[in-house]
Design a protein around this motif. Sequence first.
Motif, mmCIF file in Angstrom:
data_model
loop_
_atom_site.group_PDB
_atom_site.id
_atom_site.type_symbol
_atom_site.label_atom_id
_atom_site.label_comp_id
_atom_site.label_asym_id
_atom_site.label_seq_id
_atom_site.Cartn_x
_atom_site.Cartn_y
_atom_site.Cartn_z
ATOM 1 N N PRO A 1 7.036 30.632 -12.923
ATOM 2 C CA PRO A 1 6.648 31.943 -13.443
ATOM 3 C C PRO A 1 5.173 32.221 -13.173
ATOM 4 O O PRO A 1 4.350 31.311 -13.152
ATOM 5 C CB PRO A 1 6.924 31.822 -14.941
ATOM 6 N N LYS A 2 4.869 33.480 -12.920
ATOM 7 C CA LYS A 2 3.476 33.868 -12.707
ATOM 8 C C LYS A 2 3.277 35.287 -13.206
ATOM 9 O O LYS A 2 4.237 36.045 -13.375
ATOM 10 C CB LYS A 2 3.092 33.745 -11.243
ATOM 11 N N ALA A 3 2.032 35.616 -13.448
ATOM 12 C CA ALA A 3 1.670 36.962 -13.899
ATOM 13 C C ALA A 3 0.490 37.435 -13.051
ATOM 14 O O ALA A 3 -0.381 36.650 -12.708
ATOM 15 C CB ALA A 3 1.283 36.938 -15.368
ATOM 16 N N PHE A 4 0.516 38.722 -12.708
ATOM 17 C CA PHE A 4 -0.573 39.278 -11.915
ATOM 18 C C PHE A 4 -0.677 40.777 -12.186
ATOM 19 O O PHE A 4 0.317 41.429 -12.495
ATOM 20 C CB PHE A 4 -0.360 39.005 -10.419
ATOM 21 N N PRO A 5 -1.897 41.329 -12.065
ATOM 22 C CA PRO A 5 -2.056 42.778 -12.235
ATOM 23 C C PRO A 5 -1.639 43.504 -10.958
ATOM 24 O O PRO A 5 -1.737 42.959 -9.858
ATOM 25 C CB PRO A 5 -3.549 42.949 -12.509
ATOM 26 N N LYS A 6 -1.175 44.734 -11.113
ATOM 27 C CA LYS A 6 -0.758 45.548 -9.959
ATOM 28 C C LYS A 6 -1.226 46.964 -10.231
ATOM 29 O O LYS A 6 -1.008 47.497 -11.314
ATOM 30 C CB LYS A 6 0.752 45.490 -9.819
ATOM 31 N N THR A 7 -1.878 47.571 -9.252
ATOM 32 C CA THR A 7 -2.317 48.956 -9.360
ATOM 33 C C THR A 7 -1.632 49.767 -8.274
ATOM 34 O O THR A 7 -1.695 49.416 -7.099
ATOM 35 C CB THR A 7 -3.850 49.058 -9.213
ATOM 36 N N LEU A 8 -0.961 50.843 -8.680
ATOM 37 C CA LEU A 8 -0.312 51.764 -7.747
ATOM 38 C C LEU A 8 -0.898 53.150 -7.999
ATOM 39 O O LEU A 8 -0.612 53.745 -9.044
ATOM 40 C CB LEU A 8 1.194 51.795 -7.945
ATOM 41 N N GLY A 9 -1.694 53.635 -7.078
ATOM 42 C CA GLY A 9 -2.366 54.914 -7.298
ATOM 43 C C GLY A 9 -3.272 54.786 -8.500
ATOM 44 O O GLY A 9 -4.158 53.941 -8.531
ATOM 45 N N PHE B 1 -0.435 48.153 -13.941
ATOM 46 C CA PHE B 1 0.656 47.374 -14.513
ATOM 47 C C PHE B 1 0.250 45.912 -14.609
ATOM 48 O O PHE B 1 -0.550 45.429 -13.810
ATOM 49 C CB PHE B 1 1.902 47.437 -13.622
ATOM 50 N N GLN B 2 0.845 45.208 -15.550
ATOM 51 C CA GLN B 2 0.819 43.753 -15.581
ATOM 52 C C GLN B 2 2.230 43.339 -15.170
ATOM 53 O O GLN B 2 3.208 43.792 -15.777
ATOM 54 C CB GLN B 2 0.485 43.231 -16.974
ATOM 55 N N VAL B 3 2.350 42.517 -14.127
ATOM 56 C CA VAL B 3 3.654 42.122 -13.604
ATOM 57 C C VAL B 3 3.877 40.644 -13.909
ATOM 58 O O VAL B 3 3.019 39.811 -13.620
ATOM 59 C CB VAL B 3 3.752 42.374 -12.081
ATOM 60 N N PHE B 4 5.031 40.337 -14.491
ATOM 61 C CA PHE B 4 5.468 38.968 -14.711
ATOM 62 C C PHE B 4 6.626 38.725 -13.758
ATOM 63 O O PHE B 4 7.518 39.563 -13.636
ATOM 64 C CB PHE B 4 5.929 38.773 -16.154
ATOM 65 N N GLN B 5 6.615 37.569 -13.070
ATOM 66 C CA GLN B 5 7.647 37.288 -12.069
ATOM 67 C C GLN B 5 8.087 35.839 -12.169
ATOM 68 O O GLN B 5 7.271 34.946 -12.389
ATOM 69 C CB GLN B 5 7.091 37.557 -10.675
ATOM 70 N N ALA B 6 9.378 35.610 -12.005
ATOM 71 C CA ALA B 6 9.920 34.249 -11.975
ATOM 72 C C ALA B 6 11.276 34.276 -11.298
ATOM 73 O O ALA B 6 11.997 35.267 -11.365
ATOM 74 C CB ALA B 6 10.055 33.676 -13.384
ATOM 75 N N ILE C 1 4.785 45.923 -16.955
ATOM 76 C CA ILE C 1 4.377 46.500 -18.231
ATOM 77 C C ILE C 1 3.151 47.370 -17.995
ATOM 78 O O ILE C 1 2.152 46.914 -17.434
ATOM 79 C CB ILE C 1 4.062 45.409 -19.270
ATOM 80 N N ARG C 2 3.256 48.610 -18.424
ATOM 81 C CA ARG C 2 2.122 49.528 -18.330
ATOM 82 C C ARG C 2 1.716 49.888 -19.754
ATOM 83 O O ARG C 2 2.456 50.543 -20.475
ATOM 84 C CB ARG C 2 2.494 50.792 -17.576
ATOM 85 N N MET C 3 0.532 49.424 -20.149
ATOM 86 C CA MET C 3 0.075 49.622 -21.513
ATOM 87 C C MET C 3 -1.077 50.618 -21.605
ATOM 88 O O MET C 3 -1.505 50.942 -22.695
ATOM 89 C CB MET C 3 -0.386 48.283 -22.100
ATOM 90 N N ASP C 4 -1.595 51.112 -20.481
ATOM 91 C CA ASP C 4 -2.783 51.962 -20.516
ATOM 92 C C ASP C 4 -2.469 53.444 -20.688
ATOM 93 O O ASP C 4 -3.328 54.286 -20.506
ATOM 94 C CB ASP C 4 -3.637 51.738 -19.269
ATOM 95 N N ALA C 5 -1.245 53.778 -21.025
ATOM 96 C CA ALA C 5 -0.862 55.169 -21.243
ATOM 97 C C ALA C 5 0.167 55.223 -22.368
ATOM 98 O O ALA C 5 0.813 54.228 -22.683
ATOM 99 C CB ALA C 5 -0.280 55.775 -19.972
ATOM 100 N N LYS C 6 0.288 56.383 -22.966
ATOM 101 C CA LYS C 6 1.286 56.564 -24.008
ATOM 102 C C LYS C 6 2.385 57.454 -23.493
ATOM 103 O O LYS C 6 2.088 58.485 -22.917
ATOM 104 C CB LYS C 6 0.648 57.205 -25.230
ATOM 105 N N GLU D 1 9.364 44.055 -3.940
ATOM 106 C CA GLU D 1 8.042 43.441 -3.901
ATOM 107 C C GLU D 1 7.010 44.287 -3.174
ATOM 108 O O GLU D 1 5.824 44.081 -3.343
ATOM 109 C CB GLU D 1 8.131 42.035 -3.336
ATOM 110 N N SER D 2 7.457 45.255 -2.384
ATOM 111 C CA SER D 2 6.506 46.183 -1.761
ATOM 112 C C SER D 2 6.327 47.445 -2.597
ATOM 113 O O SER D 2 5.702 48.395 -2.153
ATOM 114 C CB SER D 2 6.947 46.537 -0.339
#
Length: 160
Positions: A95-103, A107-112, A127-132, A153-154
């Motif tokens: 398992p790993k976690a990494f940040p992802k920015t699209l535009g 997001f915080q992405v967890f993958q396993a 998980i996107r926590m920076d918006a409501k 993954e792309s």
Amino acid sequence: MKRFAVILFLFRISSTPILSQTLVEPNQNFLWETFSFVFPEPVVVKLESTTNQKLTVYPAKRDGFFMVVRTLPWTEPLADKSLWMDSVFTRGIEPKAFPKTLGNLNFQVFQADQIRNQNALRNQVWIRMDAKPALWIWIQWKTDRKDLTEFFESNRFLSL
């Protein structure tokens, strides 16, 4: 007593989910909330509307993946974000976690990877926590489907 019965009846109606489903063709934009999703093959999209919104996506023709998208009722998880990985991935492999920015979306992405019912599966939770409202996306696909691995993954499922 009648007043109590009416209150229970109204509570039951307000908490009963409203379901609908739609067939979405490949590469067609599907709008949900403020997001636009694209899928690599024909899918059935089920919408569930309760106090929180939920979208479930299944392939229409063949097995290979599913996706669950939810709005979250809080702005921050009640527990440490690393616990999300343990709650979604049962015996996850590497398992790993990494940040992802699209535009402008962060997001915080967890993958396993995991083995379930003799299938090798890849799991991602976005998980996107920076918006409501906060957004939670769970994607699971068979790793032998290289087309799906490249697609998810792309980040092509989220069209901007």
